[in-house]
Design an enzyme around this catalytic site. Structure first.
Site, PDB file in Angstrom:
ATOM      1  N   CYS A   7      -1.158 -10.822   9.147  1.00 56.75           N
ATOM      2  CA  CYS A   7      -1.705 -11.257  10.340  1.00 56.75           C
ATOM      3  C   CYS A   7      -1.127 -10.772  11.582  1.00 56.75           C
ATOM      4  CB  CYS A   7      -1.590 -12.570  10.339  1.00 56.75           C
ATOM      5  SG  CYS A   7      -0.186 -13.627  10.211  1.00 56.75           S
ATOM      6  N   VAL A  60     -12.565 -19.366   8.116  1.00 58.56           N
ATOM      7  CA  VAL A  60     -12.266 -20.588   7.247  1.00 58.56           C
ATOM      8  C   VAL A  60     -11.273 -21.672   8.028  1.00 58.56           C
ATOM      9  CG1 VAL A  60     -10.909 -21.155   5.292  1.00 58.56           C
ATOM     10  CG2 VAL A  60     -12.427 -19.225   5.234  1.00 58.56           C
ATOM     11  N   GLY A  61     -10.408 -21.284   8.866  1.00 63.69           N
ATOM     12  CA  GLY A  61      -9.371 -22.065   9.562  1.00 63.69           C
ATOM     13  C   GLY A  61     -10.401 -22.987  10.607  1.00 63.69           C
ATOM     14  N   GLU A  67      -3.110 -21.157  11.187  1.00 65.40           N
ATOM     15  CA  GLU A  67      -2.679 -19.842  11.472  1.00 65.40           C
ATOM     16  C   GLU A  67      -3.650 -19.029  11.091  1.00 65.40           C
ATOM     17  OE1 GLU A  67      -0.604 -19.158  13.608  1.00 65.40           O
ATOM     18  OE2 GLU A  67       0.579 -20.810  13.772  1.00 65.40           O
ATOM     19  N   GLY A  77      -4.608 -18.561   7.016  1.00 65.57           N
ATOM     20  CA  GLY A  77      -5.963 -17.556   6.372  1.00 65.57           C
ATOM     21  C   GLY A  77      -6.613 -17.049   7.507  1.00 65.57           C
ATOM     22  N   SER A  78      -8.090 -16.926   7.312  1.00 63.10           N
ATOM     23  CA  SER A  78      -8.996 -16.257   7.980  1.00 63.10           C
ATOM     24  C   SER A  78      -9.397 -17.363   9.172  1.00 63.10           C
ATOM     25  CB  SER A  78     -10.277 -15.779   7.427  1.00 63.10           C
ATOM     26  OG  SER A  78     -11.011 -16.657   6.987  1.00 63.10           O
TER      27      SER A  78
END
Length: 478
Positions: free
Chosen positions: A283, A231-232, A249, A227-228
């Site tokens: 991505c 957030v990661g 990732e 994800g972003s």
């Protein structure tokens, strides 16, 4: 006529209805499909985790051949239902049905690949330094794995996390994005029919609250997230604070270099694909197009001509090349970022005229972009890119590597010298020569450098590093 899908959680082979908390509509035709999604939260995540914990022993008792057979069965069922799954993906997320069909077949092949890997979890045996003793190294399952997956690849990314987790003997608590939960529920039904012990895969639906509950759950041994970046990084903080394993990732601001000696037809196709296909929602998408000055005008004219031939429209139509962004929220996010780029004084070579009435966003290119622009620093998850003009290979490489990200990078050239230098010097985990930055094989490792990734690589045989732990045994006869 509107179709409404009301989804349920799936825990220990039981459907768990719950109160609707979120709604997702077809971003191209909001009256076509409405998906109602519940929020699992802490209590149901704990229940799913216990179910996964209880399934570890039965899973181990079935043996590797049974796991292999189940994974192969899942792969065959996905392939057999590829048409229906692709249409659901198109309706739910806006991905074109052609793209969705390719992704679905890729998911099937991932499960089939790991059906083989389940039988090839090979260890080592060698002599100890102590006379008469031997050393054995085995790769044991980590345990219960929490998986948090995004909407942009709603079946392939879950496949490349779930399949290796199961292949190596783990059990799963899985939270998909609320934007792609109907696709997740369809995949869950296929998994549930594969003959695995109850609780091997548990689906908990919801948004951030459920994802956070997975990260905080003390009985989840490892968490894999896609994800972003913001957030990661939060996922990493929470999971590592309690001593569990984590894999992230998080995307990138990927550069593609076009040298003066490049075949411009190839370069244009690589950039058109990498920057604008899938509405830029990959991505690995190209966002920094780095072109030598001497060919920049010819390249720009050719790229503009290619983009003008795109068919932009309903993702359910087989003729559509580019569908909408995945949701009104996603369109608003991209529109806000593009407005910020405009505020820098940059002008567009084409695009940047979104339709105010739906989620489509025209492929957009800003020209004469500088290295300090927002386009050079931040990921815009849409069909938006910048053209950076440089005076040679060295300047191109310096600009390429000037990023906190390092997921994918590309080069278009006829020069073996420059291709070899690019392979050595580019700071990215995925390197593409005369190929788009987006698009990877299902049997090869995937991952980046810098703020793009954290932890072991995903996909292919490299996936074993995250989903297993080495266990060393010393043996000497009594």
């Amino acid at each position: 006529m509107t179709e409404t899908l009301t989804l349920s959680h799936h825990i220990a082979d039981q459907t768990i209805p719950a109160i609707v908390a979120h709604e997702q509509r077809n971003p191209a035709a909001p009256d076509d499909l409405v998906v109602h999604i519940p929020e699992a939260g802490t209590a149901l995540v704990a229940q799913a985790t216990q179910a996964a914990r209880d399934a570890l022993a039965p899973s181990a008792a079935t043996g590797i051949e049974a796991r292999s057979d189940a994974l192969a069965k899942i792969g065959r069922a996905i392939a057999a239902n590829a048409t229906e799954l692709a249409l659901l993906i198109a309706r739910e997320t806006g991905k074109t049905v052609r793209d969705a069909r390719g992704e679905t077949i890729r998911a099937a092949r991932i499960f089939e690949f790991f059906a083989g890997e389940a039988l090839r979890n090979i260890g080592e045996r060698f002599e100890s330094t102590r006379p008469g003793a031997m050393v054995e190294v085995m790769h044991a399952p980590v345990g219960v794995v929490g998986l948090i997956t995004p909407w942009n690849f709603p079946i392939a990314i879950p496949a490349w996390k779930i399949a290796p987790a199961l292949a190596f003997g783990n059990t799963v608590v899985w939270k998909p994005s609320e934007v792609s939960s109907a696709t997740a529920a369809a995949l869950m039904r296929i998994i549930a029919d594969a003959g695995l012990p109850a609780g091997c895969v548990n689906l908990v639906l919801g948004a951030g609250a459920t994802g956070q509950a997975i990260c905080e759950q003390p009985d989840i041994d490892a968490v894999s997230f896609t994800g972003s970046e913001p957030v990661g990084q939060r996922v990493r903080e929470i999971v590592t604070a309690r001593g569990a394993r984590v894999q992230l990732e998080m995307g990138g601001v990927n550069g593609f270099i076009v040298l003066a000696d490049a075949d411009l037809d190839i370069a244009v196709e690589c950039v058109a694909n990498g920057a604008f296909f899938a509405a830029g929602q990959r991505c690995t998408a190209t966002s920094r197009i780095i072109v030598e000055d001497s060919v920049a005008e010819r390249f720009l004219a050719a790229l503009k001509s290619r983009v003008e031939r795109f068919s932009i429209g309903d993702p359910r139509d087989e003729r559509t090349d580019i569908g909408p962004l995945a949701s009104p929220r996603q369109k608003q996010r991209v529109s806000t970022q593009v407005a910020a780029v405009r505020d820098e004084g940059l002008v567009t070579a084409f695009g940047a005229a979104p339709d105010p009435d739906d989620c489509h966003f025209a492929p957009t290119l800003f020209d004469h972009v500088g290295g300090d622009s927002l386009l050079a620093r931040e990921e815009i998850f849409g069909p938006v890119a910048g053209l950076f003009r440089v005076d040679g290979f060295e300047a191109a490489m310096a600009l390429l590597n000037n990023s906190r990200y390092g997921l994918s990078a590309g080069l278009c050239t006829r020069s073996l010298k420059h291709a070899e230098a690019f392979k050595r010097e580019a700071r990215a985990g995925m390197l593409m020569v005369n190929l788009p930055t987006a698009g990877v094989d299902h049997h090869a490792p995937f991952g980046g450098l810098g703020n793009s990734s954290y932890g072991p690589r995903e996909q292919g045989r490299a996936a074993r590093a995250f989903y297993t732990t080495s266990r060393t045994t010393y043996l000497r006869g009594g």
